[in-house]
Motif scaffolding. Structure first.
Motif, PDB file in Angstrom:
ATOM      1  N   PRO A 157      97.161  39.639  21.949  1.00  0.00           N
ATOM      2  CA  PRO A 157      95.837  39.579  21.344  1.00  0.00           C
ATOM      3  C   PRO A 157      95.018  40.829  21.671  1.00  0.00           C
ATOM      4  CG  PRO A 157      95.912  38.192  23.292  1.00  0.00           C
ATOM      5  CD  PRO A 157      97.289  38.753  23.104  1.00  0.00           C
ATOM      6  N   LEU A 158      95.321  41.880  20.940  1.00  0.00           N
ATOM      7  CA  LEU A 158      94.725  43.195  21.195  1.00  0.00           C
ATOM      8  C   LEU A 158      94.302  43.865  19.899  1.00  0.00           C
ATOM      9  CD1 LEU A 158      97.517  44.713  23.465  1.00  0.00           C
ATOM     10  CD2 LEU A 158      95.200  44.284  24.208  1.00  0.00           C
ATOM     11  N   TYR A 159      93.176  44.533  19.976  1.00  0.00           N
ATOM     12  CA  TYR A 159      92.816  45.512  18.959  1.00  0.00           C
ATOM     13  C   TYR A 159      92.875  46.867  19.644  1.00  0.00           C
ATOM     14  CZ  TYR A 159      91.202  42.178  15.480  1.00  0.00           C
ATOM     15  OH  TYR A 159      91.139  41.185  14.533  1.00  0.00           O
ATOM     16  N   VAL A 160      93.301  47.873  18.918  1.00  0.00           N
ATOM     17  CA  VAL A 160      93.354  49.237  19.448  1.00  0.00           C
ATOM     18  C   VAL A 160      92.520  50.153  18.558  1.00  0.00           C
ATOM     19  CG1 VAL A 160      95.626  48.917  20.492  1.00  0.00           C
ATOM     20  CG2 VAL A 160      95.456  49.847  18.182  1.00  0.00           C
ATOM     21  N   VAL A 161      92.155  51.286  19.122  1.00  0.00           N
ATOM     22  CA  VAL A 161      91.407  52.299  18.380  1.00  0.00           C
ATOM     23  C   VAL A 161      92.249  53.562  18.326  1.00  0.00           C
ATOM     24  CG1 VAL A 161      89.302  53.665  18.242  1.00  0.00           C
ATOM     25  CG2 VAL A 161      89.223  51.365  19.224  1.00  0.00           C
ATOM     26  N   ASP A 162      92.592  53.959  17.113  1.00  0.00           N
ATOM     27  CA  ASP A 162      93.315  55.213  16.905  1.00  0.00           C
ATOM     28  C   ASP A 162      92.331  56.350  16.722  1.00  0.00           C
ATOM     29  OD1 ASP A 162      95.951  54.186  16.835  1.00  0.00           O
ATOM     30  OD2 ASP A 162      95.697  53.584  14.744  1.00  0.00           O
ATOM     31  N   ASP A 163      92.601  57.473  17.379  1.00  0.00           N
ATOM     32  CA  ASP A 163      91.886  58.716  17.110  1.00  0.00           C
ATOM     33  C   ASP A 163      92.769  59.467  16.123  1.00  0.00           C
ATOM     34  OD1 ASP A 163      90.971  61.350  17.063  1.00  0.00           O
ATOM     35  OD2 ASP A 163      90.511  61.387  19.205  1.00  0.00           O
ATOM     36  N   THR A 164      92.324  59.574  14.875  1.00  0.00           N
ATOM     37  CA  THR A 164      93.154  60.176  13.830  1.00  0.00           C
ATOM     38  C   THR A 164      93.343  61.674  14.015  1.00  0.00           C
ATOM     39  OG1 THR A 164      91.264  60.449  12.346  1.00  0.00           O
ATOM     40  CG2 THR A 164      92.530  58.391  12.156  1.00  0.00           C
ATOM     41  N   VAL A 193      79.609  55.125  10.648  1.00  0.00           N
ATOM     42  CA  VAL A 193      80.982  54.909  11.099  1.00  0.00           C
ATOM     43  C   VAL A 193      81.710  56.243  11.060  1.00  0.00           C
ATOM     44  CG1 VAL A 193      83.149  53.735  10.611  1.00  0.00           C
ATOM     45  CG2 VAL A 193      80.986  52.530  10.291  1.00  0.00           C
ATOM     46  N   ASP A 194      82.223  56.647  12.198  1.00  0.00           N
ATOM     47  CA  ASP A 194      82.976  57.883  12.304  1.00  0.00           C
ATOM     48  C   ASP A 194      84.394  57.600  11.802  1.00  0.00           C
ATOM     49  OD1 ASP A 194      84.411  60.152  13.069  1.00  0.00           O
ATOM     50  OD2 ASP A 194      83.288  60.381  14.934  1.00  0.00           O
ATOM     51  N   GLU A 195      84.771  58.207  10.700  1.00  0.00           N
ATOM     52  CA  GLU A 195      86.087  57.960  10.099  1.00  0.00           C
ATOM     53  C   GLU A 195      87.232  58.487  10.955  1.00  0.00           C
ATOM     54  OE1 GLU A 195      86.472  55.977   7.544  1.00  0.00           O
ATOM     55  OE2 GLU A 195      84.308  55.766   7.382  1.00  0.00           O
ATOM     56  N   ARG A 196      86.881  59.222  12.001  1.00  0.00           N
ATOM     57  CA  ARG A 196      87.908  59.727  12.899  1.00  0.00           C
ATOM     58  C   ARG A 196      88.615  58.574  13.625  1.00  0.00           C
ATOM     59  NH1 ARG A 196      86.807  63.824  18.000  1.00  0.00           N
ATOM     60  NH2 ARG A 196      88.825  63.528  19.000  1.00  0.00           N
ATOM     61  N   TYR A 197      87.902  57.467  13.830  1.00  0.00           N
ATOM     62  CA  TYR A 197      88.412  56.354  14.617  1.00  0.00           C
ATOM     63  C   TYR A 197      88.745  55.164  13.724  1.00  0.00           C
ATOM     64  CZ  TYR A 197      86.453  59.228  18.277  1.00  0.00           C
ATOM     65  OH  TYR A 197      86.165  60.282  19.100  1.00  0.00           O
ATOM     66  N   VAL A 198      89.929  54.601  13.954  1.00  0.00           N
ATOM     67  CA  VAL A 198      90.386  53.448  13.175  1.00  0.00           C
ATOM     68  C   VAL A 198      90.646  52.298  14.147  1.00  0.00           C
ATOM     69  CG1 VAL A 198      92.203  52.556  11.665  1.00  0.00           C
ATOM     70  CG2 VAL A 198      91.415  54.924  11.416  1.00  0.00           C
ATOM     71  N   VAL A 199      89.965  51.184  13.926  1.00  0.00           N
ATOM     72  CA  VAL A 199      90.177  49.976  14.720  1.00  0.00           C
ATOM     73  C   VAL A 199      91.169  49.100  13.967  1.00  0.00           C
ATOM     74  CG1 VAL A 199      89.099  47.897  15.662  1.00  0.00           C
ATOM     75  CG2 VAL A 199      87.859  50.075  15.710  1.00  0.00           C
ATOM     76  N   ARG A 200      92.198  48.649  14.674  1.00  0.00           N
ATOM     77  CA  ARG A 200      93.219  47.837  14.027  1.00  0.00           C
ATOM     78  C   ARG A 200      93.904  46.937  15.048  1.00  0.00           C
ATOM     79  NH1 ARG A 200      98.031  49.793  15.525  1.00  0.00           N
ATOM     80  NH2 ARG A 200      98.124  51.927  16.257  1.00  0.00           N
TER      81      ARG A 200
END
Length: 121
Positions: A48-55, A3-10
């Motif tokens: 009803p969405l999940y997004v991916v943050d690039d930290t 898991v690349d910690e750069r990306y956060v799914v929320r």
């Protein structure tokens, strides 16, 4: 799976709307502001969405939108979801982001379904 910690799914939050507008334009450059504002997910009180943050860049680089529903089978009711919009920007693909988005939904719902997927998916 690494898991690349750069990306956060929320889960999508209301304060993400402008960032999502930018992503929407990157994914569908020909789309109008009106198309974004009238997109189906805004019909829900909580989209009803999940997004991916690039930290690193502090931007949203992917989304997974789904339609939640209940499936009744043999007297039992199952929380279910239909995958509808599922996108990760090309430069961020190949980093297990899609798998993490899929897991976010499948962990929440007993049954999931999708009409079509890309070869990579």
């Amino acid at each position: 799976m690494v898991v690349d910690e750069r990306y956060v799914v929320r889960v999508y939050a209301q304060e993400d709307k402008n960032a999502l507008r930018i992503l929407f334009h990157k994914l569908w450059a020909e789309s109008s502001v009106e198309k974004f504002e009238n997109h189906w997910w805004w019909r829900w009180e909580e989209p009803p969405l999940y997004v991916v943050d690039d930290t690193e860049t502090k931007t949203i680089v992917g989304i997974c939108a789904y339609i939640p529903f209940f499936l009744n089978f043999q007297g039992q009711e199952y929380a279910s979801a239909w995958f509808v919009d599922f996108h990760v920007l090309p430069q961020h693909q190949g980093k297990n982001i899609g798998k993490r988005l899929t897991s976010a939904v499948t962990d929440r719902f007993a049954i999931t379904a999708s009409l079509s997927q890309s070869d990579a998916a």
